[in-house]
Scaffold this motif. Sequence first.
Motif, PDB file in Angstrom:
ATOM      1  N   UNK A  80       0.788  -1.027   0.121  1.00  0.00           N
ATOM      2  CA  UNK A  80      -0.160   0.159   0.154  1.00  0.00           C
ATOM      3  C   UNK A  80       0.822   1.406   0.055  1.00  0.00           C
ATOM      4  N   UNK A  81       1.654   1.417   1.012  1.00  0.00           N
ATOM      5  CA  UNK A  81       2.633   2.407   1.022  1.00  0.00           C
ATOM      6  C   UNK A  81       3.744   2.816  -0.279  1.00  0.00           C
ATOM      7  N   UNK A  82       3.973   1.535  -0.748  1.00  0.00           N
ATOM      8  CA  UNK A  82       4.807   1.868  -1.771  1.00  0.00           C
ATOM      9  C   UNK A  82       4.246   1.983  -3.328  1.00  0.00           C
ATOM     10  N   UNK A  83       2.811   1.780  -3.233  1.00  0.00           N
ATOM     11  CA  UNK A  83       2.044   1.904  -4.596  1.00  0.00           C
ATOM     12  C   UNK A  83       1.502   3.252  -4.718  1.00  0.00           C
ATOM     13  N   UNK A  84       1.008   3.947  -3.575  1.00  0.00           N
ATOM     14  CA  UNK A  84       0.559   5.247  -3.843  1.00  0.00           C
ATOM     15  C   UNK A  84       1.228   6.406  -2.811  1.00  0.00           C
ATOM     16  N   UNK A  85       1.238   7.354  -3.361  1.00  0.00           N
ATOM     17  CA  UNK A  85       1.800   8.726  -2.789  1.00  0.00           C
ATOM     18  C   UNK A  85       0.702   9.083  -1.727  1.00  0.00           C
ATOM     19  N   UNK A  86      -0.544   8.811  -2.161  1.00  0.00           N
ATOM     20  CA  UNK A  86      -1.382   9.504  -1.065  1.00  0.00           C
ATOM     21  C   UNK A  86      -2.237   8.028  -0.510  1.00  0.00           C
ATOM     22  N   UNK A 122      -9.532   5.301  -0.304  1.00  0.00           N
ATOM     23  CA  UNK A 122      -9.542   4.296  -1.379  1.00  0.00           C
ATOM     24  C   UNK A 122      -8.309   3.730  -1.590  1.00  0.00           C
ATOM     25  N   UNK A 123      -7.318   3.933  -0.822  1.00  0.00           N
ATOM     26  CA  UNK A 123      -6.025   3.100  -0.816  1.00  0.00           C
ATOM     27  C   UNK A 123      -5.599   2.475   0.398  1.00  0.00           C
ATOM     28  N   UNK A 124      -5.955   2.999   1.634  1.00  0.00           N
ATOM     29  CA  UNK A 124      -5.385   2.473   2.562  1.00  0.00           C
ATOM     30  C   UNK A 124      -5.755   1.288   3.100  1.00  0.00           C
ATOM     31  N   UNK A 125      -4.538   0.279   3.524  1.00  0.00           N
ATOM     32  CA  UNK A 125      -4.966  -0.970   4.037  1.00  0.00           C
ATOM     33  C   UNK A 125      -4.359  -1.003   5.704  1.00  0.00           C
ATOM     34  N   UNK A 126      -5.138  -1.443   6.277  1.00  0.00           N
ATOM     35  CA  UNK A 126      -4.705  -1.610   7.683  1.00  0.00           C
ATOM     36  C   UNK A 126      -5.062  -2.985   8.384  1.00  0.00           C
ATOM     37  N   UNK A 127      -4.634  -3.186   9.447  1.00  0.00           N
ATOM     38  CA  UNK A 127      -4.786  -4.461  10.130  1.00  0.00           C
ATOM     39  C   UNK A 127      -5.453  -4.517  11.629  1.00  0.00           C
ATOM     40  N   UNK A 128      -6.229  -3.326  11.754  1.00  0.00           N
ATOM     41  CA  UNK A 128      -6.930  -3.189  13.102  1.00  0.00           C
ATOM     42  C   UNK A 128      -8.352  -3.209  13.074  1.00  0.00           C
ATOM     43  N   UNK A 129      -8.871  -3.168  14.309  1.00  0.00           N
ATOM     44  CA  UNK A 129     -10.236  -3.596  14.351  1.00  0.00           C
ATOM     45  C   UNK A 129     -11.398  -2.921  13.355  1.00  0.00           C
ATOM     46  N   UNK A 130     -10.734  -1.727  12.841  1.00  0.00           N
ATOM     47  CA  UNK A 130     -11.593  -0.925  11.900  1.00  0.00           C
ATOM     48  C   UNK A 130     -10.950  -0.498  10.704  1.00  0.00           C
ATOM     49  N   UNK A 131     -11.726  -0.270   9.691  1.00  0.00           N
ATOM     50  CA  UNK A 131     -11.192   0.243   8.190  1.00  0.00           C
ATOM     51  C   UNK A 131     -11.753   1.682   8.019  1.00  0.00           C
ATOM     52  N   UNK A 132     -11.067   2.604   7.341  1.00  0.00           N
ATOM     53  CA  UNK A 132     -11.431   4.101   7.249  1.00  0.00           C
ATOM     54  C   UNK A 132     -12.464   3.847   5.958  1.00  0.00           C
ATOM     55  N   UNK A 133     -13.840   4.208   6.327  1.00  0.00           N
ATOM     56  CA  UNK A 133     -14.896   4.466   5.403  1.00  0.00           C
ATOM     57  C   UNK A 133     -14.468   5.708   4.555  1.00  0.00           C
TER      58      UNK A 133
END
Length: 615
Positions: free
Chosen positions: A277-283, A288-299
């Motif tokens: 994720x970090x290496x594919x998108x400057x933003x 629309x790009x972020x990938x996390x591993x926590x209990x919640x995701x960014x809507x």
Amino acid sequence: MPIRTLLPLVMLLAAAGAIFAIVRTGQLPPADFVFNNESDIKSIDPAVVTGQPEGRIVDSLYEGLVRMDPKERRPMPGVAKSWDISPDGKTYTFHLRDDARWSNGRPVVADDFVYSMQRFLSPQTASQYAYQGWYMVGARKYSRGAAGLKVGDAVEVELFTRPAKARPLARGELLTGKLTAIEVDDVPEEVANNAEEYTQHRTFVVEIAGESRRFRIGADVPADSKAEPCKALLFDFREVGMKAVDDHTIETVLENPTPFWPELLGFYPLMPVCRECVESHADWTLPEHIVGNGPYALEFWRRRDRIRLRKNPHYWDRENVALEVIDALAVESIFTAFNLYETHQCDWTTKVPPTVTRELLKADPPRTDLNPASQFGTYYYLVNTTRKPLSDVRVRRALALALNRAEVIAAACAGESASRSLVPKGLANYDPPECVDTDAAAAAKLLAEAGYPSGEGFPKLEILYNSEAGHQLIAEIIRKQWERALGINVSTRNEEWASCLNSQQNLDYDVSRKSWIGDYLDPNTFLDMFVTGGTNNNTGWSNAEYDKLIEDAKVEVDKEKRLVMLHRAEEIIMAELPIIPIYTYVSRNIVRPHVRGFYNNLRDEHPLWALSIER
């Protein structure tokens, strides 16, 4: 003033903000839980954030090797299901669970943590919290970049060319070898040793696969240097005390026994990020790009409005995450936030205005939703010691002597206690030393000794604070105190949260409001910020004895001797006063009675994954 009189006043003051919030909500489906997160946050990149508002969101989007329990804030299994500690207390081996997943469904593996730690420690990331990783072998040297290298060190050279099939933002091609020489250009010594220009005047000779190669950092290389350009030249990260033993095992090796190491690994700046994720998108932090591993995701993230979180369906412990959708509001006005709570548009607000708090505590019958509690935090003013006349310790002491904490607390607080120490009281076996107490006559005398009798000739002084009514009131009170006692001209300036942080980091201020909540329950969490060049120092202050005490305390295994060292260090900073403590925090959360899993604790941290609603 009775509550029935007070509340209409609060609602009047907050009306515009409340209406704005309602309008912005529009036709949004309602969230299961809404809380006010105090401000529009700076980022959701764990490596670069520093504030509590950011921490609440990062802690929900990502999960470290450990997570912190909601009651006592002690380490409990996170991505690591268990860990072992070597007999000497220096090696921690973490065993990762098999069912940990990123929000894109990919398994979380040991290399994710190694990559994230390398990124966190990298001088190119410039994390203000990088020093929290320096307990590992070689970590500090890695963070120092080329300036920290010595001949004989194992190094990695990052080229401008990228490996074939590399992602767009991946690091350049890496070469590894041994540093055999550092050649300094023929320039004046003061130029060659200028920290900001260090790499501009040096050629690094590295032995790679038996061949001696010369490198200069930067794209523009002097022709006569006969060197190759490189993007970065760092200590070889393979020599840092963190490695992936296999996909589900991580080993960390520390310089010295560090009992609070697991707590630090549960601290949000050290949480992992998804490499692809970090290496594919400057933003990459956009929804629309972020990938996390926590209990919640960014809507979604609406600036100046709210962040919406939705339960991550790939989270390993999703069955124990009760709330499906959470809204985090970005309301800076604590009056507006309280009005949103009172009008049932918000389930939790982190700060009730002091004036309101005092009235609510008198309520009969008592309110069940407000319960102030002690907090391991200090409210203080930073002093920019790089600016004259604040570089003179007599001036700083005069400011401290002219500050009347009792007056500040009476007018602007509700339950807080005056503090003349950086470390809050209450820790076992540690009684923090204090700075000078209020003495207006002594303050005027010191200022005169510094060359400013009755304030004559003293330049205009400015107090910087981040936008919030409480900080404004305190700044105005202290402004008047300093003008009255010292005869100087003082003004105030407010900035939004992110701008204020930038001004502090860039030393673009005279005196600035600051606070610190301990990252772990130990004096060191406050004191190690102020070593020379510390990324959270933000005062320009430096003291060799102080630095040595903090370093010596890190290697001292005798607990009593260690605390004596830290006590002496605090004596020094309280005498030198690059910071002026004002009060010790109490939390002033107000939470709906039907919310479960919310517990008062010394760090005033309340993980969203632990909350539930009982209607």
